[in-house]
Write a protein that holds these residues in place. Structure first.
Motif, PDB file in Angstrom:
ATOM      1  N   ALA A 223       0.791  -1.233   0.000  1.00 57.40           N
ATOM      2  CA  ALA A 223       0.000   0.000   0.000  1.00 57.40           C
ATOM      3  C   ALA A 223       0.828   1.291   0.000  1.00 57.40           C
ATOM      4  CB  ALA A 223      -0.978  -0.025   1.173  1.00 57.40           C
ATOM      5  N   PRO A 224       1.795   1.450   0.918  1.00 58.07           N
ATOM      6  CA  PRO A 224       2.528   2.720   0.907  1.00 58.07           C
ATOM      7  C   PRO A 224       3.334   2.918  -0.374  1.00 58.07           C
ATOM      8  CG  PRO A 224       3.439   1.232   2.548  1.00 58.07           C
ATOM      9  CD  PRO A 224       2.203   0.604   2.044  1.00 58.07           C
ATOM     10  N   VAL A 225       3.845   1.832  -0.934  1.00 50.01           N
ATOM     11  CA  VAL A 225       4.677   1.972  -2.135  1.00 50.01           C
ATOM     12  C   VAL A 225       3.804   2.341  -3.349  1.00 50.01           C
ATOM     13  CG1 VAL A 225       6.519   0.924  -3.464  1.00 50.01           C
ATOM     14  CG2 VAL A 225       6.149   0.209  -1.125  1.00 50.01           C
ATOM     15  N   ILE A 226       2.585   1.799  -3.386  1.00 58.76           N
ATOM     16  CA  ILE A 226       1.667   2.194  -4.458  1.00 58.76           C
ATOM     17  C   ILE A 226       1.314   3.671  -4.318  1.00 58.76           C
ATOM     18  CG2 ILE A 226      -0.737   1.981  -5.226  1.00 58.76           C
ATOM     19  CD1 ILE A 226      -0.567  -0.883  -5.131  1.00 58.76           C
ATOM     20  N   THR A 227       1.085   4.093  -3.079  1.00 56.86           N
ATOM     21  CA  THR A 227       0.629   5.459  -2.850  1.00 56.86           C
ATOM     22  C   THR A 227       1.648   6.493  -3.316  1.00 56.86           C
ATOM     23  OG1 THR A 227      -0.516   4.603  -0.941  1.00 56.86           O
ATOM     24  CG2 THR A 227      -0.403   6.977  -1.129  1.00 56.86           C
ATOM     25  N   ILE A 228       2.945   6.186  -3.174  1.00 57.75           N
ATOM     26  CA  ILE A 228       3.920   7.177  -3.634  1.00 57.75           C
ATOM     27  C   ILE A 228       4.005   7.189  -5.156  1.00 57.75           C
ATOM     28  CG2 ILE A 228       5.304   7.076  -1.541  1.00 57.75           C
ATOM     29  CD1 ILE A 228       7.316   5.391  -3.057  1.00 57.75           C
ATOM     30  N   GLY A 229       3.302   6.279  -5.810  1.00 62.46           N
ATOM     31  CA  GLY A 229       3.231   6.332  -7.269  1.00 62.46           C
ATOM     32  C   GLY A 229       4.313   5.535  -7.967  1.00 62.46           C
ATOM     33  N   ALA A 230       4.739   4.419  -7.351  1.00 64.02           N
ATOM     34  CA  ALA A 230       5.700   3.553  -8.032  1.00 64.02           C
ATOM     35  C   ALA A 230       5.060   3.046  -9.326  1.00 64.02           C
ATOM     36  CB  ALA A 230       6.061   2.374  -7.139  1.00 64.02           C
ATOM     37  N   LEU A 231       5.852   2.939 -10.363  1.00 62.92           N
ATOM     38  CA  LEU A 231       5.297   2.497 -11.636  1.00 62.92           C
ATOM     39  C   LEU A 231       5.058   0.998 -11.588  1.00 62.92           C
ATOM     40  CD1 LEU A 231       7.492   4.632 -13.980  1.00 62.92           C
ATOM     41  CD2 LEU A 231       5.125   4.992 -13.331  1.00 62.92           C
ATOM     42  N   THR A 232       4.095   0.543 -12.402  1.00 66.71           N
ATOM     43  CA  THR A 232       3.800  -0.882 -12.385  1.00 66.71           C
ATOM     44  C   THR A 232       4.443  -1.589 -13.562  1.00 66.71           C
ATOM     45  OG1 THR A 232       1.772  -0.338 -13.505  1.00 66.71           O
ATOM     46  CG2 THR A 232       1.644  -0.698 -11.146  1.00 66.71           C
ATOM     47  N   PHE A 233       4.861  -0.828 -14.557  1.00 67.74           N
ATOM     48  CA  PHE A 233       5.457  -1.471 -15.724  1.00 67.74           C
ATOM     49  C   PHE A 233       6.857  -0.907 -15.947  1.00 67.74           C
ATOM     50  CE2 PHE A 233       6.314  -2.288 -20.146  1.00 67.74           C
ATOM     51  CZ  PHE A 233       5.871  -3.586 -20.289  1.00 67.74           C
ATOM     52  N   ILE A 234       7.862  -1.651 -15.497  1.00 65.95           N
ATOM     53  CA  ILE A 234       9.253  -1.207 -15.625  1.00 65.95           C
ATOM     54  C   ILE A 234      10.000  -2.288 -16.379  1.00 65.95           C
ATOM     55  CG2 ILE A 234      11.374  -0.757 -14.370  1.00 65.95           C
ATOM     56  CD1 ILE A 234       9.805   1.467 -13.690  1.00 65.95           C
ATOM     57  N   ALA A 235      10.471  -1.947 -17.572  1.00 67.66           N
ATOM     58  CA  ALA A 235      11.179  -2.949 -18.373  1.00 67.66           C
ATOM     59  C   ALA A 235      12.658  -2.598 -18.487  1.00 67.66           C
ATOM     60  CB  ALA A 235      10.540  -3.074 -19.748  1.00 67.66           C
ATOM     61  N   PHE A 236      13.211  -2.067 -17.401  1.00 65.53           N
ATOM     62  CA  PHE A 236      14.653  -1.809 -17.393  1.00 65.53           C
ATOM     63  C   PHE A 236      15.111  -1.915 -15.942  1.00 65.53           C
ATOM     64  CE2 PHE A 236      12.356   2.158 -16.980  1.00 65.53           C
ATOM     65  CZ  PHE A 236      12.913   2.717 -15.850  1.00 65.53           C
ATOM     66  N   LEU A 237      16.425  -2.000 -15.740  1.00 65.78           N
ATOM     67  CA  LEU A 237      16.938  -2.058 -14.378  1.00 65.78           C
ATOM     68  C   LEU A 237      17.422  -0.687 -13.965  1.00 65.78           C
ATOM     69  CD1 LEU A 237      19.039  -5.344 -14.221  1.00 65.78           C
ATOM     70  CD2 LEU A 237      16.690  -4.952 -13.489  1.00 65.78           C
ATOM     71  N   PRO A 238      17.305  -0.362 -12.680  1.00 70.66           N
ATOM     72  CA  PRO A 238      17.911   0.883 -12.212  1.00 70.66           C
ATOM     73  C   PRO A 238      19.430   0.740 -12.308  1.00 70.66           C
ATOM     74  CG  PRO A 238      16.525  -0.131 -10.515  1.00 70.66           C
ATOM     75  CD  PRO A 238      16.653  -1.118 -11.620  1.00 70.66           C
ATOM     76  N   PRO A 239      20.171   1.868 -12.335  1.00 69.49           N
ATOM     77  CA  PRO A 239      21.635   1.758 -12.355  1.00 69.49           C
ATOM     78  C   PRO A 239      22.116   0.995 -11.123  1.00 69.49           C
ATOM     79  CG  PRO A 239      20.923   4.064 -12.273  1.00 69.49           C
ATOM     80  CD  PRO A 239      19.690   3.228 -12.302  1.00 69.49           C
ATOM     81  N   MET A 240      23.186   0.233 -11.276  1.00 75.94           N
ATOM     82  CA  MET A 240      23.697  -0.535 -10.139  1.00 75.94           C
ATOM     83  C   MET A 240      24.233   0.408  -9.070  1.00 75.94           C
ATOM     84  SD  MET A 240      23.345  -3.739 -10.014  1.00 75.94           S
ATOM     85  CE  MET A 240      21.695  -3.501 -10.599  1.00 75.94           C
ATOM     86  N   PRO A 241      24.010   0.060  -7.803  1.00 76.99           N
ATOM     87  CA  PRO A 241      24.483   0.934  -6.729  1.00 76.99           C
ATOM     88  C   PRO A 241      25.995   1.122  -6.780  1.00 76.99           C
ATOM     89  CG  PRO A 241      23.031  -0.764  -5.873  1.00 76.99           C
ATOM     90  CD  PRO A 241      23.263  -1.080  -7.320  1.00 76.99           C
ATOM     91  N   PHE A 242      26.404   2.344  -6.514  1.00 73.05           N
ATOM     92  CA  PHE A 242      27.823   2.711  -6.357  1.00 73.05           C
ATOM     93  C   PHE A 242      28.679   2.359  -7.571  1.00 73.05           C
ATOM     94  CE2 PHE A 242      26.067   1.199  -2.268  1.00 73.05           C
ATOM     95  CZ  PHE A 242      25.823   2.446  -1.737  1.00 73.05           C
TER      96      PHE A 242
END
Lengths: 311, 311
Positions: A223-242
């Motif tokens: 619920a909280p993660v939906i509320t902040i507006g996380a996208l539901t369709f992501i077809a890529f990876l975020p950049p790797m940490p550090f």
């Protein structure tokens, strides 16, 4: 005379037998009520496994991006997103929660301010999780301008599990016998030296258990993660940490759009086709296994600590 | 714990400055720890401030009377209506079903585990109840939509795919372990001597449980019920998945409906521009949610403290 006494006795016996019977009946009812929980748990697992089994055993399921075609859809972006959000949650909740608990247990004077903090910790534990989402939407996304990012989600979940970490740490600190503290003080240690050299290390097992239980809650929280507006369709990876180049590069991942496992599950569950429902069951299995592993680890740690505890 | 420098005249100069530096460091650490603890208060203040701020903007457009008395909730339609009653009706109906399931079931489990079950049964069953409590709510949503609803449709012909009965029952089962464990804690806190006195008078287990232990633990048990209600009211994902997300002013459990929490999810899934009235409306209903849950939490805490019989 003798006859009436005999009657009385049989009446009494019957009465006692009746009450004994009630004992047995309620024992069975109680056992039945308790077993309902076990049965539901079993039904839930069976239902999930039957429906989602064929996805979970396939390697592609873990390394494909979500897709409109169910046979090609996978949870790559979702589990990577969950892992990254959990890193942020851990880094924020563990130090903040432990510091707060140390203050309340070892430093706090008995006054109205401490009382106010205590009341707030209790109440925050009972605030519905979606309200944390509203807080994050207003504060992190728009006022602080973090956007709908991994950082926002991680901090939101960290705030949500903070009471869990605080309560667990306080219990662990309270379990340390007074004489250990007194011995350290008698040798001239300062308060911080007592805390950092003795109390926190000795309580570390209990603290770790609390943090893991909190994270296990956060991993399935939707619920909280939906509320902040996380996208539901992501077809890529975020950049790797550090991994990026300094100065901004290493922290790019914090501000990346993302999705997490429960949101992917909700998305698939919201579609009418049963192929997507079975994908949702697959994600459900992954989430439950992750939660169970973490809870199991916490229970095992608690057990081990209790057994090895000799002051 | 602080050494007074003036009393250490015989000590070398270096020791005094060292002590002073150490005191400064101690002070800084104490302040930092205090700030961490104070973050609990800051979080509460931030939640209230954000909800009031965005809610205030909402009530610039919509009168409080319309909000509280109209029976249509369609903020996202062309012809927008802002009557919160349908959302409250949905929240109320689903919570009522949940409570009707959770209170009798939770109470029976608590009495059974505390008064009837042998040590071995208790130790075997409790981990299962803990697991049931740890299952993520999104998985319960899956269970409600794809297992419980089809099951209910066989019993109640003509039950639509989205209804309030199924999520109500599932939420009830979901909060049962919580209600049971808080009640059980209260009952186990009743001193053994009271039970022994009752048994010595010839009472059976059932009589002792109902007439001695339960009355003695009643404050904790009632608090468990009230805190359970608060959880049911704030539950989000099960409702958002299985109740249909369509506001509907009815108390009929067979119909579809939206709750306060489901509406927030629905809006957050869409792409509403920041500052629009639809965006503000989720904070306005969030305010209603916080007021309701806070009301139950405060009463729950009050009952627990006020009615407690001290032994």
């Amino acid at each position: 005379m003798q006859q009436s006494e005999k009657n009385e006795l049989t009446a009494l016996r019957r009465d006692i037998a009746k009450r004994r019977r009630w004992d047995v009946i309620f024992g069975l009812i109680g056992l039945g009520a308790t077993l309902i929980g076990v049965i539901v748990l079993f039904a839930l697992f069976t239902d999930l496994v039957l429906d989602g089994y064929r996805h979970v055993v396939q390697e592609e399921f873990y390394f494909n991006f979500p897709s409109r075609r169910p046979e090609r859809a996978g949870i790559y972006s979702a589990w990577v997103g969950t892992a990254l959000v959990m890193i942020v949650t851990f880094l924020a909740a563990a130090p903040l929660g432990v510091a707060a608990a140390v203050y309340l247990e070892e430093y706090a004077p008995k006054n109205w301010l401490t009382e106010l903090i205590e009341i707030n910790v209790t109440n925050l534990a009972a605030v519905p999780s979606i309200v944390y989402g509203l807080l994050a939407l207003g504060l992190f996304v728009y006022i602080l301008d973090f956007g709908q990012s991994i950082l926002t989600a991680g901090l939101t979940l960290a705030l949500m599990i903070l009471p869990v970490v605080i309560v667990a740490t306080r219990e662990a600190l309270r379990a340390i016998p007074q004489h250990i503290k007194e011995a350290a003080y008698a040798l001239g240690a300062t308060r911080w030296q007592v805390v950092s050299d003795h109390l926190v290390p000795y309580a570390s097992g209990g603290i770790l258990t609390g943090v893991i239980i909190g994270m296990a809650r956060a991993i399935g929280e939707t619920a909280p993660v939906i509320t902040i507006g996380a996208l539901t369709f992501i077809a890529f990876l975020p950049p790797m940490p550090f991994a990026g180049d300094p100065p901004a590069g290493p922290f790019d991942w914090l501000f990346s759009p993302f999705t997490v496992l429960p949101i992917q599950m909700f998305n698939w569950l919201s579609r009418p086709q049963s192929e997507f429902h079975s994908l949702a069951a697959g994600v459900g299995i992954v989430i439950i296994v992750a939660t169970l592993l973490m809870n199991g680890l916490a229970i095992w740690l608690r057990y081990r600590i209790r057994r090895n505890l000799t002051w | 714990m602080t050494a007074e420098p003036s009393h250490c005249a015989s000590l070398p100069e270096g020791h005094v400055t060292h002590t002073r530096a150490r005191n400064v460091k101690e002070r800084l650490i104490e302040t930092a720890l205090f700030l961490a603890a104070f973050s609990a208060v800051a979080t509460t203040v931030a939640i209230v401030a954000i909800l009031l701020y965005e809610g205030w903007s909402f009530f610039q457009h919509v009168s409080l009377v319309e909000f509280l008395t109209h029976t249509q909730w369609t903020p996202l339609f062309e012809k927008a209506e802002y009557g919160v009653l349908p959302l409250i009706a949905g929240t109320f109906t689903i919570s009522a079903i949940a409570v009707l399931v959770a209170i009798p079931l939770g109470l029976m489990v608590a009495i059974y585990l505390s008064e009837f079950a042998s040590h071995r049964v208790r130790e075997t069953v409790k981990p299962f109840l803990e697991l049931l409590e740890g299952v993520p709510t999104i998985v319960y949503g899956y269970f409600a939509l794809l297992f419980v609803t089809p099951l209910l449709q066989k019993i109640i012909p003509g039950l639509p795919g989205f209804n309030m009965l199924s999520p109500g029952i599932v939420i009830g089962i979901m909060i049962t372990p919580y209600v049971a464990s808080v009640s059980e804690d209260a009952m186990r806190a009743v001193p053994m001597a009271m039970r022994e006195a009752s048994y010595a008078m010839g009472a059976t287990r059932f009589q002792t449980a109902m007439k001695v232990v339960l009355p003695a633990a009643i404050s904790g048990v009632v608090a468990a019920f009230i805190l359970g209600i608060s959880r049911a009211v704030g539950e989000t994902m099960v409702v958002a998945i299985a109740a249909g997300q369509q506001p509907n002013f009815t108390f009929d459990p067979r119909e579809h409906a939206a709750t306060i929490t489901a509406y927030i999810v629905q809006v957050a899934m869409g792409d509403l521009p920041h500052g629009s009235i639809g965006y503000q409306s989720i904070f306005a209903v969030g305010l209603v949610l916080v007021v309701i849950t806070l009301f139950f939490n405060v009463i729950g805490q009050y009952v627990r403290r006020r009615w407690r019989e001290a032994y």
